[in-house]
Design a protein around this motif. Structure first.
Motif, PDB file in Angstrom:
ATOM      1  N   TYR A  57       0.796  -1.220   0.000  1.00  0.00           N
ATOM      2  CA  TYR A  57       0.000   0.000   0.000  1.00  0.00           C
ATOM      3  C   TYR A  57       0.832   1.276   0.000  1.00  0.00           C
ATOM      4  O   TYR A  57       0.308   2.376  -0.184  1.00  0.00           O
ATOM      5  CB  TYR A  57      -0.980  -0.008   1.188  1.00  0.00           C
ATOM      6  N   TRP A  58       2.134   1.140   0.190  1.00  0.00           N
ATOM      7  CA  TRP A  58       3.034   2.297   0.190  1.00  0.00           C
ATOM      8  C   TRP A  58       4.300   1.880  -0.533  1.00  0.00           C
ATOM      9  O   TRP A  58       4.866   0.816  -0.249  1.00  0.00           O
ATOM     10  CB  TRP A  58       3.348   2.674   1.632  1.00  0.00           C
ATOM     11  N   TYR A  63       1.677   6.662  -0.921  1.00  0.00           N
ATOM     12  CA  TYR A  63       0.622   5.665  -0.770  1.00  0.00           C
ATOM     13  C   TYR A  63       0.100   5.295  -2.152  1.00  0.00           C
ATOM     14  O   TYR A  63      -0.082   6.160  -3.009  1.00  0.00           O
ATOM     15  CB  TYR A  63      -0.513   6.192   0.116  1.00  0.00           C
ATOM     16  N   LEU A  68      -4.740   0.890  -1.865  1.00  0.00           N
ATOM     17  CA  LEU A  68      -5.609   1.370  -0.789  1.00  0.00           C
ATOM     18  C   LEU A  68      -7.066   1.054  -1.105  1.00  0.00           C
ATOM     19  O   LEU A  68      -7.837   0.687  -0.219  1.00  0.00           O
ATOM     20  CB  LEU A  68      -5.422   2.875  -0.563  1.00  0.00           C
ATOM     21  N   VAL A  88      -5.074   5.785   6.671  1.00  0.00           N
ATOM     22  CA  VAL A  88      -3.743   5.221   6.397  1.00  0.00           C
ATOM     23  C   VAL A  88      -2.902   5.132   7.666  1.00  0.00           C
ATOM     24  O   VAL A  88      -2.009   4.288   7.757  1.00  0.00           O
ATOM     25  CB  VAL A  88      -2.989   5.985   5.283  1.00  0.00           C
TER      26      VAL A  88
END
Length: 184
Positions: A57-58, A63, A68, A88
């Protein structure tokens, strides 16, 4: 001409004041990458839907919107498929917890986002949920960590001081949220 010499005593005094000042700054519960780390990845297994997800997700300092979105879907209200953006900071807390405990298995998800309708239904049925639960805004999650004792997971979560930590040993799960630091 201005004299810029500083005595040792004054220099140490300034350093001490700076140190005290730094400790008064608020702590932020965001994940910090180790040197050379370029990704944050989470693995999930949703106990109610049977769905699994492994998501980076990062990556590269940002991000990943598509990842996400996949996480938001998995962590939806499974009772009615309503979804919300998951904070987040909550994902970063899970990432830090996973790294701290060196978790290799997927986190077991019991509940994440909860719609107002579901929250009201759970209140009516006497499940002890909060009327203004942080689950309603995508800022809370209830998890189990396979292969780890719940009290050890709790201890690690409390040490991070990243938000609320609820301990439910009789149901074998831990609640994490991005609210103020507190415990129950």
């Amino acid at each position: 001409m201005m004299d810029i010499s500083v005595s040792r005593r004054r220099l140490f005094g300034m350093a001490g004041a700076a140190t005290v000042g730094m400790t008064m700054l608020p702590t932020v519960g965001l994940a910090r990458n180790a040197p050379g780390e370029g990704e944050r990845k989470l693995n999930f297994y949703h106990l109610h839907t049977g769905e699994r997800l492994s998501a980076t997700y990062w990556s590269g300092g940002t991000y990943e919107v598509e990842e996400l979105d996949r996480i938001n879907w998995l962590l939806r209200d499974f009772r009615n498929d309503q979804r919300a953006e998951i904070d987040v900071r909550l994902l970063d807390t899970l990432y830090r917890l996973s790294n701290t405990l060196e978790i290799s298995k997927p986190l077991h998800i019991i509940s994440a986002y909860r719609s107002p309708a579901t929250n009201e239904m759970l209140i009516r049925k006497g499940h002890g949920v909060a009327k203004r639960s942080m689950h309603l805004s995508g800022k809370a999650i209830d998890i189990r960590v396979p292969g780890r004792r719940l009290k050890d997971v709790r201890r690690a979560a409390l040490a991070m001081a990243a938000g609320g930590v609820g301990y439910y040993p009789s149901s074998n799960f831990l609640h994490l949220d991005t609210g103020r630091v507190r415990r129950w």
